[in-house]
Design a protein around this motif. Structure first.
Motif, short mmCIF file in Angstrom:
data_model
loop_
_atom_site.label_atom_id
_atom_site.label_comp_id
_atom_site.label_asym_id
_atom_site.label_seq_id
_atom_site.Cartn_x
_atom_site.Cartn_y
_atom_site.Cartn_z
N SER A 78 0.81 -1.21 0.00
CA SER A 78 0.00 0.00 0.00
C SER A 78 0.85 1.27 0.00
CB SER A 78 -0.98 0.02 1.19
OG SER A 78 -2.04 0.91 0.91
N ALA A 138 -0.85 15.69 0.49
CA ALA A 138 -0.68 14.24 0.65
C ALA A 138 -2.01 13.57 0.35
CB ALA A 138 -0.23 13.92 2.07
N GLY A 139 -1.99 12.24 0.41
CA GLY A 139 -3.19 11.48 0.06
C GLY A 139 -4.39 11.86 0.92
N ALA A 140 -4.21 11.85 2.24
CA ALA A 140 -5.32 12.14 3.13
C ALA A 140 -5.85 13.55 2.89
CB ALA A 140 -4.88 11.97 4.58
N GLU A 143 -8.03 13.38 -0.10
CA GLU A 143 -9.35 12.82 0.23
C GLU A 143 -10.25 13.91 0.80
OE1 GLU A 143 -8.77 9.59 2.98
OE2 GLU A 143 -7.22 8.71 1.72
N HIS A 172 -8.50 2.04 3.58
CA HIS A 172 -7.37 2.67 4.28
C HIS A 172 -7.94 3.55 5.38
CE1 HIS A 172 -3.72 5.14 4.74
NE2 HIS A 172 -3.10 4.12 4.20
N THR A 174 -7.31 6.33 6.46
CA THR A 174 -7.51 7.76 6.18
C THR A 174 -8.91 8.03 5.63
OG1 THR A 174 -6.46 7.39 4.04
CG2 THR A 174 -5.09 8.34 5.77
N ASN A 175 -9.55 7.03 5.00
CA ASN A 175 -10.86 7.28 4.37
C ASN A 175 -11.92 7.69 5.38
OD1 ASN A 175 -10.82 4.95 1.49
ND2 ASN A 175 -9.42 6.55 2.09
N ASP A 245 -10.15 6.33 -4.26
CA ASP A 245 -8.87 6.49 -3.57
C ASP A 245 -7.79 5.90 -4.47
OD1 ASP A 245 -6.58 6.13 -2.07
OD2 ASP A 245 -7.62 5.56 -0.24
N ALA A 247 -4.55 6.40 -4.31
CA ALA A 247 -3.21 6.53 -3.73
C ALA A 247 -2.24 5.59 -4.44
CB ALA A 247 -3.26 6.23 -2.24
N ASN A 248 -2.71 4.39 -4.72
CA ASN A 248 -1.88 3.39 -5.38
C ASN A 248 -2.44 3.13 -6.78
OD1 ASN A 248 -2.80 2.22 -2.43
ND2 ASN A 248 -0.62 2.66 -2.61
N HIS A 267 -8.16 10.94 -5.90
CA HIS A 267 -6.87 11.54 -5.61
C HIS A 267 -5.79 10.54 -6.00
CE1 HIS A 267 -6.53 9.18 -1.80
NE2 HIS A 267 -5.24 9.33 -2.00
N ASN A 269 -1.66 9.65 -5.21
CA ASN A 269 -0.48 10.00 -4.42
C ASN A 269 0.71 10.07 -5.37
OD1 ASN A 269 -2.04 9.91 -2.14
ND2 ASN A 269 -0.66 8.58 -1.00
N HIS A 271 3.49 10.90 -4.66
CA HIS A 271 4.65 10.37 -3.94
C HIS A 271 4.61 8.86 -3.80
CE1 HIS A 271 1.46 11.65 -1.21
NE2 HIS A 271 1.83 10.72 -0.37
N LYS A 272 3.61 8.19 -4.35
CA LYS A 272 3.67 6.73 -4.40
C LYS A 272 3.88 6.31 -5.84
CE LYS A 272 1.00 5.71 -0.25
NZ LYS A 272 -0.33 5.40 0.30
C1 LIG Z 1 -1.10 5.82 1.41
C2 LIG Z 1 -2.55 5.74 1.24
C3 LIG Z 1 -3.39 6.81 1.63
C4 LIG Z 1 -2.87 8.04 2.38
O1 LIG Z 1 -1.89 8.77 1.74
P1 LIG Z 1 -0.96 9.80 2.56
O2 LIG Z 1 -0.14 10.48 1.53
O3 LIG Z 1 -0.15 8.96 3.51
O4 LIG Z 1 -1.87 10.73 3.29
C5 LIG Z 1 -4.73 6.70 1.37
N1 LIG Z 1 -5.25 5.60 0.81
C6 LIG Z 1 -4.50 4.54 0.43
C7 LIG Z 1 -5.14 3.35 -0.20
C8 LIG Z 1 -3.13 4.58 0.65
O5 LIG Z 1 -2.37 3.52 0.32
#
Ligand SMILES: *Cc1c(COP(=O)(O)O)cnc(C)c1O
Length: 487
Positions: A78, A138-140, A143, A172, A174-175, A245, A247-248, A267, A269, A271-272
Protein backbone atom coordinates in the motif's frame (compact mmCIF):
# COMPACT_ATOMS: atom_id res chain seq x y z
CA UNK A 1 34.28 5.35 16.56
CA UNK A 2 32.95 3.58 13.48
CA UNK A 3 29.25 3.07 12.93
CA UNK A 4 29.53 -0.62 13.81
CA UNK A 5 30.98 -0.04 17.24
CA UNK A 6 29.03 3.07 18.12
CA UNK A 7 25.87 1.50 19.46
CA UNK A 8 24.32 4.58 20.97
CA UNK A 9 23.67 7.47 18.60
CA UNK A 10 24.52 10.85 20.08
CA UNK A 11 22.66 14.00 19.18
CA UNK A 12 24.34 16.93 17.46
CA UNK A 13 23.72 18.93 20.65
CA UNK A 14 25.70 16.36 22.65
CA UNK A 15 28.57 16.39 20.15
CA UNK A 16 28.79 20.17 20.30
CA UNK A 17 32.14 21.67 21.41
CA UNK A 18 32.19 25.32 22.44
CA UNK A 19 33.87 27.51 19.82
CA UNK A 20 33.94 24.90 17.05
CA UNK A 21 31.42 26.89 15.03
CA UNK A 22 31.60 26.90 11.26
CA UNK A 23 30.47 30.19 9.85
CA UNK A 24 29.48 30.02 6.21
CA UNK A 25 27.16 33.00 6.06
CA UNK A 26 28.24 35.37 3.27
CA UNK A 27 28.83 39.07 3.98
CA UNK A 28 25.71 41.17 3.86
CA UNK A 29 25.43 42.91 0.48
CA UNK A 30 22.23 44.89 1.12
CA UNK A 31 21.69 47.82 3.49
CA UNK A 32 21.29 46.66 7.08
CA UNK A 33 17.97 47.30 8.80
CA UNK A 34 17.53 47.14 12.56
CA UNK A 35 14.62 45.07 13.84
CA UNK A 36 11.87 47.09 15.54
CA UNK A 37 12.37 47.41 19.29
CA UNK A 38 11.13 44.43 21.24
CA UNK A 39 11.29 42.05 18.28
CA UNK A 40 14.82 40.85 18.96
CA UNK A 41 15.21 37.60 20.92
CA UNK A 42 16.54 37.91 24.45
CA UNK A 43 19.19 35.20 24.14
CA UNK A 44 21.06 33.74 21.18
CA UNK A 45 19.71 30.38 19.96
CA UNK A 46 21.64 27.42 21.39
CA UNK A 47 22.83 25.91 18.14
CA UNK A 48 25.26 22.99 18.25
CA UNK A 49 28.85 24.02 17.52
CA UNK A 50 30.48 21.53 15.17
CA UNK A 51 32.93 21.24 12.31
CA UNK A 52 31.71 20.22 8.88
CA UNK A 53 33.22 16.74 9.16
CA UNK A 54 31.42 16.16 12.48
CA UNK A 55 28.15 16.97 10.78
CA UNK A 56 28.88 14.86 7.69
CA UNK A 57 29.73 11.83 9.87
CA UNK A 58 26.68 12.31 12.05
CA UNK A 59 24.29 12.22 9.11
CA UNK A 60 26.14 9.42 7.36
CA UNK A 61 25.83 7.35 10.51
CA UNK A 62 22.13 8.10 10.77
CA UNK A 63 21.70 7.11 7.10
CA UNK A 64 23.42 3.76 7.75
CA UNK A 65 20.86 2.95 10.41
CA UNK A 66 17.88 3.29 8.17
CA UNK A 67 16.64 1.31 5.19
CA UNK A 68 15.69 2.88 1.88
CA UNK A 69 14.94 1.63 -1.60
CA UNK A 70 18.59 2.32 -2.45
CA UNK A 71 19.61 -0.28 0.19
CA UNK A 72 17.36 -3.14 -0.78
CA UNK A 73 13.85 -4.29 -1.46
CA UNK A 74 11.10 -2.44 0.34
CA UNK A 75 7.88 -4.42 -0.24
CA UNK A 76 5.76 -2.27 2.09
CA UNK A 77 2.24 -2.96 0.82
CA UNK A 78 0.00 0.00 0.00
CA UNK A 79 3.02 2.33 0.04
CA UNK A 80 4.53 1.67 -3.41
CA UNK A 81 8.17 1.97 -2.40
CA UNK A 82 9.44 1.73 -5.95
CA UNK A 83 12.82 2.91 -7.12
CA UNK A 84 12.59 6.53 -8.21
CA UNK A 85 14.81 7.35 -11.18
CA UNK A 86 17.36 10.00 -10.22
CA UNK A 87 16.61 12.03 -13.36
CA UNK A 88 13.32 13.11 -11.74
CA UNK A 89 15.21 14.62 -8.82
CA UNK A 90 17.70 16.24 -11.16
CA UNK A 91 14.91 17.95 -13.09
CA UNK A 92 13.20 19.11 -9.91
CA UNK A 93 16.56 20.50 -8.73
CA UNK A 94 17.08 22.73 -11.78
CA UNK A 95 17.76 26.25 -10.50
CA UNK A 96 14.97 27.61 -12.71
CA UNK A 97 12.54 25.59 -10.63
CA UNK A 98 14.10 25.70 -7.16
CA UNK A 99 14.69 29.46 -7.33
CA UNK A 100 11.03 30.27 -7.95
CA UNK A 101 9.16 32.46 -5.52
CA UNK A 102 5.39 31.89 -5.38
CA UNK A 103 4.51 35.60 -5.49
CA UNK A 104 6.66 36.32 -8.56
CA UNK A 105 4.84 38.13 -11.40
CA UNK A 106 2.91 35.60 -13.52
CA UNK A 107 4.78 36.58 -16.66
CA UNK A 108 8.02 35.29 -15.09
CA UNK A 109 6.65 31.86 -14.06
CA UNK A 110 4.97 30.78 -17.28
CA UNK A 111 7.22 27.71 -17.56
CA UNK A 112 6.26 26.47 -14.11
CA UNK A 113 2.58 27.02 -14.91
CA UNK A 114 3.02 25.12 -18.16
CA UNK A 115 4.62 22.23 -16.24
CA UNK A 116 1.58 22.05 -13.94
CA UNK A 117 -0.89 22.32 -16.78
CA UNK A 118 0.91 19.65 -18.83
CA UNK A 119 0.97 17.20 -15.92
CA UNK A 120 -2.71 17.90 -15.32
CA UNK A 121 -3.46 16.98 -18.95
CA UNK A 122 -1.47 13.74 -18.77
CA UNK A 123 -2.88 12.61 -15.44
CA UNK A 124 -6.43 13.44 -16.51
CA UNK A 125 -5.90 11.25 -19.55
CA UNK A 126 -4.51 8.42 -17.40
CA UNK A 127 -7.40 8.61 -14.90
CA UNK A 128 -10.33 9.61 -17.12
CA UNK A 129 -10.90 12.89 -15.27
CA UNK A 130 -11.48 16.37 -16.71
CA UNK A 131 -9.66 18.62 -14.26
CA UNK A 132 -7.01 18.31 -11.55
CA UNK A 133 -5.53 20.35 -8.71
CA UNK A 134 -2.09 19.85 -7.18
CA UNK A 135 -2.76 21.80 -3.99
CA UNK A 136 -3.27 18.94 -1.49
CA UNK A 137 -0.01 17.96 0.23
CA UNK A 138 -0.68 14.24 0.65
CA UNK A 139 -3.19 11.48 0.06
CA UNK A 140 -5.32 12.14 3.13
CA UNK A 141 -5.35 15.84 2.29
CA UNK A 142 -6.54 14.94 -1.20
CA UNK A 143 -9.35 12.82 0.23
CA UNK A 144 -10.45 15.74 2.37
CA UNK A 145 -10.37 18.08 -0.64
CA UNK A 146 -12.27 15.62 -2.86
CA UNK A 147 -14.94 15.15 -0.20
CA UNK A 148 -15.34 18.92 0.07
CA UNK A 149 -15.98 18.98 -3.70
CA UNK A 150 -18.71 16.35 -3.24
CA UNK A 151 -20.20 18.36 -0.39
CA UNK A 152 -20.15 21.61 -2.38
CA UNK A 153 -21.86 19.84 -5.29
CA UNK A 154 -24.69 18.50 -3.12
CA UNK A 155 -25.16 21.84 -1.40
CA UNK A 156 -25.25 23.66 -4.76
CA UNK A 157 -27.96 21.23 -5.85
CA UNK A 158 -30.03 21.83 -2.73
CA UNK A 159 -29.19 18.45 -1.18
CA UNK A 160 -27.89 19.48 2.23
CA UNK A 161 -29.37 16.29 3.72
CA UNK A 162 -26.85 14.16 1.85
CA UNK A 163 -24.55 13.61 4.80
CA UNK A 164 -23.34 10.01 4.60
CA UNK A 165 -20.36 8.48 2.84
CA UNK A 166 -20.25 4.71 2.44
CA UNK A 167 -16.81 3.17 3.07
CA UNK A 168 -15.98 -0.56 2.98
CA UNK A 169 -14.37 -2.10 6.08
CA UNK A 170 -11.22 -2.87 4.07
CA UNK A 171 -10.56 0.84 3.41
CA UNK A 172 -7.37 2.67 4.28
CA UNK A 173 -7.78 4.30 7.70
CA UNK A 174 -7.51 7.76 6.18
CA UNK A 175 -10.86 7.28 4.37
CA UNK A 176 -13.18 7.32 7.40
CA UNK A 177 -10.94 9.95 9.02
CA UNK A 178 -11.28 12.23 5.99
CA UNK A 179 -15.08 11.73 6.00
CA UNK A 180 -15.20 12.96 9.58
CA UNK A 181 -12.89 15.90 8.83
CA UNK A 182 -15.11 16.91 5.90
CA UNK A 183 -18.21 16.77 8.10
CA UNK A 184 -19.72 13.54 6.78
CA UNK A 185 -20.92 10.50 8.66
CA UNK A 186 -19.08 7.30 7.67
CA UNK A 187 -21.27 4.29 6.97
CA UNK A 188 -19.10 1.16 7.05
CA UNK A 189 -20.09 -1.83 4.96
CA UNK A 190 -18.56 -5.33 5.25
CA UNK A 191 -16.53 -6.98 2.50
CA UNK A 192 -17.53 -10.32 0.99
CA UNK A 193 -15.41 -13.46 1.32
CA UNK A 194 -13.30 -12.34 -1.65
CA UNK A 195 -12.43 -9.07 0.09
CA UNK A 196 -14.65 -7.15 -2.37
CA UNK A 197 -17.72 -4.96 -1.90
CA UNK A 198 -20.72 -6.95 -0.69
CA UNK A 199 -23.37 -5.77 -3.17
CA UNK A 200 -26.24 -6.72 -0.88
CA UNK A 201 -24.71 -4.75 2.00
CA UNK A 202 -24.13 -1.79 -0.33
CA UNK A 203 -27.75 -1.79 -1.54
CA UNK A 204 -28.95 -1.88 2.07
CA UNK A 205 -26.68 0.99 3.10
CA UNK A 206 -27.79 3.34 0.31
CA UNK A 207 -30.58 5.81 1.00
CA UNK A 208 -31.54 9.46 0.43
CA UNK A 209 -28.80 10.57 2.85
CA UNK A 210 -26.08 8.95 0.73
CA UNK A 211 -23.67 11.63 -0.44
CA UNK A 212 -21.26 9.16 -1.97
CA UNK A 213 -18.98 6.17 -1.79
CA UNK A 214 -15.23 6.03 -1.15
CA UNK A 215 -13.50 3.08 -2.71
CA UNK A 216 -10.11 1.90 -3.82
CA UNK A 217 -9.97 -0.57 -6.70
CA UNK A 218 -7.92 -2.74 -6.65
CA UNK A 219 -8.85 -2.73 -2.98
CA UNK A 220 -6.47 -2.85 -0.02
CA UNK A 221 -6.20 -6.64 -0.26
CA UNK A 222 -4.89 -6.29 -3.82
CA UNK A 223 -7.99 -7.59 -5.62
CA UNK A 224 -9.76 -5.86 -8.50
CA UNK A 225 -13.48 -5.64 -7.82
CA UNK A 226 -15.19 -6.99 -10.93
CA UNK A 227 -18.56 -5.53 -9.90
CA UNK A 228 -17.21 -2.01 -10.09
CA UNK A 229 -19.69 -0.76 -12.76
CA UNK A 230 -22.60 -2.13 -10.75
CA UNK A 231 -21.21 -0.58 -7.55
CA UNK A 232 -20.78 2.92 -8.95
CA UNK A 233 -24.22 2.71 -10.60
CA UNK A 234 -25.92 1.89 -7.28
CA UNK A 235 -24.44 5.10 -5.85
CA UNK A 236 -25.28 7.24 -8.89
CA UNK A 237 -28.85 5.93 -8.90
CA UNK A 238 -29.15 7.14 -5.29
CA UNK A 239 -27.94 10.62 -6.30
CA UNK A 240 -24.50 10.07 -4.74
CA UNK A 241 -21.03 10.55 -6.20
CA UNK A 242 -18.17 8.09 -6.33
CA UNK A 243 -14.76 8.89 -4.83
CA UNK A 244 -11.77 6.84 -5.98
CA UNK A 245 -8.87 6.49 -3.57
CA UNK A 246 -6.11 6.33 -6.16
CA UNK A 247 -3.21 6.53 -3.73
CA UNK A 248 -1.88 3.39 -5.38
CA UNK A 249 -2.43 3.61 -9.12
CA UNK A 250 0.42 1.22 -9.79
CA UNK A 251 -1.79 -1.71 -10.83
CA UNK A 252 -4.04 0.07 -13.28
CA UNK A 253 -2.34 3.11 -14.79
CA UNK A 254 -2.59 2.84 -18.55
CA UNK A 255 -4.87 -0.23 -18.24
CA UNK A 256 -8.25 0.99 -16.98
CA UNK A 257 -9.39 4.45 -15.90
CA UNK A 258 -11.31 5.31 -12.72
CA UNK A 259 -13.31 7.79 -14.81
CA UNK A 260 -14.54 4.91 -16.97
CA UNK A 261 -15.38 2.82 -13.89
CA UNK A 262 -17.92 5.44 -12.83
CA UNK A 263 -15.85 7.55 -10.44
CA UNK A 264 -16.43 11.30 -10.27
CA UNK A 265 -13.48 12.41 -8.16
CA UNK A 266 -10.14 10.83 -7.30
CA UNK A 267 -6.87 11.54 -5.61
CA UNK A 268 -3.48 10.26 -6.69
CA UNK A 269 -0.48 10.00 -4.42
CA UNK A 270 2.21 11.39 -6.70
CA UNK A 271 4.65 10.37 -3.94
CA UNK A 272 3.67 6.73 -4.40
CA UNK A 273 2.86 5.87 -7.99
CA UNK A 274 4.46 8.85 -9.71
CA UNK A 275 7.94 8.52 -8.39
CA UNK A 276 8.72 10.87 -5.55
CA UNK A 277 10.94 9.42 -2.81
CA UNK A 278 8.87 9.11 0.36
CA UNK A 279 8.75 7.27 3.63
CA UNK A 280 10.38 9.79 5.93
CA UNK A 281 7.34 12.03 6.05
CA UNK A 282 8.79 14.29 3.38
CA UNK A 283 6.78 16.43 1.00
CA UNK A 284 4.01 14.69 -0.93
CA UNK A 285 1.28 15.52 -3.37
CA UNK A 286 -2.28 14.24 -3.21
CA UNK A 287 -3.39 15.51 -6.60
CA UNK A 288 -7.20 15.61 -6.89
CA UNK A 289 -8.88 14.98 -10.22
CA UNK A 290 -12.57 15.40 -10.96
CA UNK A 291 -15.17 15.19 -13.67
CA UNK A 292 -16.53 18.44 -15.14
CA UNK A 293 -19.58 18.44 -12.82
CA UNK A 294 -17.24 19.05 -9.86
CA UNK A 295 -14.84 21.47 -11.58
CA UNK A 296 -16.72 24.63 -10.45
CA UNK A 297 -15.78 23.83 -6.84
CA UNK A 298 -12.03 23.23 -7.33
CA UNK A 299 -9.68 25.01 -4.90
CA UNK A 300 -8.90 28.67 -5.52
CA UNK A 301 -6.16 29.57 -8.04
CA UNK A 302 -6.42 27.01 -10.81
CA UNK A 303 -3.65 27.07 -13.39
CA UNK A 304 -5.28 27.34 -16.82
CA UNK A 305 -4.21 28.20 -20.37
CA UNK A 306 -5.12 31.69 -21.60
CA UNK A 307 -8.08 31.79 -23.97
CA UNK A 308 -5.88 33.19 -26.73
CA UNK A 309 -3.27 30.47 -26.22
CA UNK A 310 -0.57 33.01 -25.35
CA UNK A 311 0.32 31.51 -21.99
CA UNK A 312 -1.05 30.53 -18.59
CA UNK A 313 -2.96 32.31 -15.87
CA UNK A 314 -4.64 31.69 -12.53
CA UNK A 315 -8.42 31.44 -12.42
CA UNK A 316 -10.85 31.05 -9.56
CA UNK A 317 -14.40 29.86 -9.95
CA UNK A 318 -17.04 31.80 -7.96
CA UNK A 319 -18.17 28.50 -6.40
CA UNK A 320 -14.70 27.41 -5.23
CA UNK A 321 -14.27 25.59 -1.92
CA UNK A 322 -11.38 28.03 -1.32
CA UNK A 323 -7.74 27.36 -0.66
CA UNK A 324 -6.74 24.00 0.85
CA UNK A 325 -3.05 24.91 1.03
CA UNK A 326 -0.82 27.91 0.54
CA UNK A 327 0.01 28.70 -3.09
CA UNK A 328 -0.02 25.78 -5.56
CA UNK A 329 1.06 22.67 -3.61
CA UNK A 330 4.44 20.96 -3.51
CA UNK A 331 5.66 22.08 -6.89
CA UNK A 332 8.88 20.01 -6.90
CA UNK A 333 6.75 16.87 -6.82
CA UNK A 334 4.80 18.03 -9.82
CA UNK A 335 8.10 18.34 -11.73
CA UNK A 336 9.18 14.84 -10.66
CA UNK A 337 5.85 13.32 -11.73
CA UNK A 338 5.94 15.17 -15.04
CA UNK A 339 9.47 13.94 -15.75
CA UNK A 340 8.42 10.40 -14.78
CA UNK A 341 5.34 10.31 -17.02
CA UNK A 342 7.17 11.94 -19.93
CA UNK A 343 10.09 9.51 -19.73
CA UNK A 344 7.74 6.50 -19.59
CA UNK A 345 5.53 7.75 -22.39
CA UNK A 346 2.40 6.17 -23.80
CA UNK A 347 4.01 2.71 -24.03
CA UNK A 348 5.87 2.87 -20.72
CA UNK A 349 2.94 3.74 -18.46
CA UNK A 350 0.94 0.52 -19.15
CA UNK A 351 4.16 -1.52 -19.20
CA UNK A 352 4.98 -0.25 -15.70
CA UNK A 353 1.63 -1.31 -14.25
CA UNK A 354 1.76 -4.65 -16.06
CA UNK A 355 5.18 -5.36 -14.51
CA UNK A 356 3.98 -4.30 -11.06
CA UNK A 357 1.16 -6.86 -11.29
CA UNK A 358 3.45 -9.51 -12.77
CA UNK A 359 6.01 -9.09 -9.98
CA UNK A 360 3.35 -9.33 -7.27
CA UNK A 361 1.93 -12.50 -8.78
CA UNK A 362 5.40 -14.02 -9.24
CA UNK A 363 6.08 -13.52 -5.55
CA UNK A 364 2.63 -14.69 -4.50
CA UNK A 365 2.98 -17.96 -6.43
CA UNK A 366 6.53 -18.44 -5.14
CA UNK A 367 5.30 -18.22 -1.55
CA UNK A 368 1.75 -19.53 -1.43
CA UNK A 369 2.63 -23.11 -0.41
CA UNK A 370 4.41 -21.87 2.74
CA UNK A 371 2.53 -18.61 3.34
CA UNK A 372 -1.24 -19.01 2.94
CA UNK A 373 -2.85 -16.14 1.05
CA UNK A 374 -5.81 -14.35 2.62
CA UNK A 375 -7.67 -14.49 -0.69
CA UNK A 376 -7.45 -16.88 -3.63
CA UNK A 377 -6.73 -15.99 -7.20
CA UNK A 378 -4.70 -13.52 -9.19
CA UNK A 379 -3.77 -10.36 -7.36
CA UNK A 380 -3.05 -6.90 -8.68
CA UNK A 381 0.04 -4.94 -7.52
CA UNK A 382 0.05 -6.42 -4.01
CA UNK A 383 -1.07 -9.49 -2.07
CA UNK A 384 -1.94 -10.28 1.54
CA UNK A 385 -0.73 -13.42 3.31
CA UNK A 386 -2.00 -14.55 6.69
CA UNK A 387 0.23 -15.99 9.42
CA UNK A 388 -2.68 -17.31 11.54
CA UNK A 389 -1.85 -20.99 10.95
CA UNK A 390 1.90 -20.43 11.48
CA UNK A 391 1.19 -18.64 14.74
CA UNK A 392 -1.04 -21.37 16.13
CA UNK A 393 1.41 -24.11 15.05
CA UNK A 394 4.69 -22.50 16.07
CA UNK A 395 3.91 -19.33 18.05
CA UNK A 396 5.71 -17.28 15.39
CA UNK A 397 3.63 -14.24 14.49
CA UNK A 398 3.42 -11.96 11.46
CA UNK A 399 5.51 -9.48 13.47
CA UNK A 400 8.26 -12.09 14.09
CA UNK A 401 8.42 -12.94 10.37
CA UNK A 402 8.58 -9.25 9.46
CA UNK A 403 11.37 -8.58 11.97
CA UNK A 404 13.36 -11.61 10.73
CA UNK A 405 13.38 -10.13 7.22
CA UNK A 406 15.52 -7.26 8.52
CA UNK A 407 18.38 -9.71 9.09
CA UNK A 408 18.33 -10.41 5.35
CA UNK A 409 18.53 -6.69 4.50
CA UNK A 410 14.92 -6.64 3.32
CA UNK A 411 12.41 -4.10 4.57
CA UNK A 412 9.37 -5.81 6.14
CA UNK A 413 6.02 -5.80 4.39
CA UNK A 414 3.05 -3.91 5.82
CA UNK A 415 1.93 -5.71 8.99
CA UNK A 416 -1.53 -6.15 10.46
CA UNK A 417 -3.21 -4.26 7.64
CA UNK A 418 -5.82 -4.43 6.25
CA UNK A 419 -7.64 -4.94 9.52
CA UNK A 420 -10.02 -7.50 8.02
CA UNK A 421 -7.18 -10.06 7.73
CA UNK A 422 -5.81 -11.78 10.85
CA UNK A 423 -1.98 -11.83 11.22
CA UNK A 424 -1.70 -10.02 7.89
CA UNK A 425 1.48 -9.46 5.92
CA UNK A 426 0.93 -7.33 2.85
CA UNK A 427 3.58 -7.39 0.12
CA UNK A 428 3.97 -4.91 -2.73
CA UNK A 429 7.17 -5.71 -4.63
CA UNK A 430 6.63 -2.97 -7.29
CA UNK A 431 7.75 -3.10 -10.91
CA UNK A 432 11.28 -1.89 -10.28
CA UNK A 433 12.58 -5.12 -8.68
CA UNK A 434 14.32 -7.69 -10.87
CA UNK A 435 13.48 -11.40 -11.01
CA UNK A 436 16.79 -12.10 -9.21
CA UNK A 437 15.79 -9.86 -6.30
CA UNK A 438 12.31 -11.37 -6.12
CA UNK A 439 13.88 -14.85 -6.04
CA UNK A 440 16.24 -13.82 -3.22
CA UNK A 441 13.35 -12.47 -1.16
CA UNK A 442 11.22 -15.55 -1.78
CA UNK A 443 14.14 -17.76 -0.67
CA UNK A 444 14.66 -15.65 2.46
CA UNK A 445 10.99 -15.87 3.39
CA UNK A 446 10.93 -19.63 2.85
CA UNK A 447 13.96 -19.95 5.14
CA UNK A 448 12.24 -17.86 7.80
CA UNK A 449 9.08 -20.02 7.68
CA UNK A 450 11.29 -23.14 7.94
CA UNK A 451 13.09 -21.62 10.94
CA UNK A 452 9.73 -20.97 12.60
CA UNK A 453 9.17 -24.71 12.73
CA UNK A 454 12.62 -25.61 14.09
CA UNK A 455 13.62 -22.64 16.25
CA UNK A 456 10.71 -20.30 16.97
CA UNK A 457 12.57 -18.59 19.83
CA UNK A 458 15.22 -17.37 17.42
CA UNK A 459 12.49 -15.57 15.47
CA UNK A 460 10.90 -14.11 18.61
CA UNK A 461 14.27 -12.39 19.15
CA UNK A 462 14.74 -11.18 15.56
CA UNK A 463 16.27 -9.04 14.19
CA UNK A 464 19.72 -10.21 15.37
CA UNK A 465 22.12 -8.40 13.02
CA UNK A 466 20.77 -4.87 12.87
CA UNK A 467 22.28 -1.93 14.74
CA UNK A 468 19.02 -1.42 16.57
CA UNK A 469 17.22 -4.60 17.67
CA UNK A 470 13.53 -5.01 18.38
CA UNK A 471 12.01 -1.74 19.48
CA UNK A 472 9.22 -1.09 21.92
CA UNK A 473 6.96 0.21 19.17
CA UNK A 474 4.11 1.17 21.48
CA UNK A 475 6.42 3.26 23.67
CA UNK A 476 8.00 4.82 20.60
CA UNK A 477 4.57 5.84 19.34
CA UNK A 478 3.08 6.89 22.68
CA UNK A 479 6.04 8.61 24.32
CA UNK A 480 8.18 9.97 21.53
CA UNK A 481 11.02 12.25 22.63
CA UNK A 482 10.83 15.06 20.13
CA UNK A 483 12.64 17.75 22.09
CA UNK A 484 16.13 18.09 23.45
CA UNK A 485 16.30 19.71 26.84
CA UNK A 486 19.57 21.36 27.77
CA UNK A 487 19.57 20.42 31.49
C1 LIG B 1 -1.10 5.82 1.41
C2 LIG B 1 -2.55 5.74 1.24
C3 LIG B 1 -3.39 6.81 1.63
C4 LIG B 1 -2.87 8.04 2.38
O1 LIG B 1 -1.89 8.77 1.74
P1 LIG B 1 -0.96 9.80 2.56
O2 LIG B 1 -0.14 10.48 1.53
O3 LIG B 1 -0.15 8.96 3.51
O4 LIG B 1 -1.87 10.73 3.29
C5 LIG B 1 -4.73 6.70 1.37
N1 LIG B 1 -5.25 5.60 0.81
C6 LIG B 1 -4.50 4.54 0.43
C7 LIG B 1 -5.14 3.35 -0.20
C8 LIG B 1 -3.13 4.58 0.65
O5 LIG B 1 -2.37 3.52 0.32
Amino acid sequence: MSANTKKQMTLLFEESVKGRMIDLIPDCDVPKKELPAGMERAAKPRLPELSEIDIARHYTELAKRTHGVNDGMYPLGSCTMKYNPKINDEMASLPGFTGLYPLQPRATVQGAMEAMQTLETYLCEITGMNRMTFQPSAGAHGEYTGLLLIKAYHHANGNKDKTEIIVPDSAHGTNPASCTMAGFKTVTIPSDDQGCVDLEALRNAVNEKTAGLMLTNPNTVGIFDKNILEITKIIHDAGGLNYYDGANLNAIMGQVRPGDMGFDVIHLNLHKTFSTPHGGGGPGSGAVGCKSILAPYLPKDEVVANEDGSGFELRTSPDTIGKVRSFYGNFGIVVRALCYVMSLGREGVPETSANAVLNANYMRVGLQDVMPMAFDGICMHEFVATMTALKSETGVSALDVAKAMLDYGIHPPTMYFPLIVDEALMFEPTETESKETLDEVITALREIIEKAKTDPDYLHGAPHNTVVRRLDEVKAAREPKLRYSFE
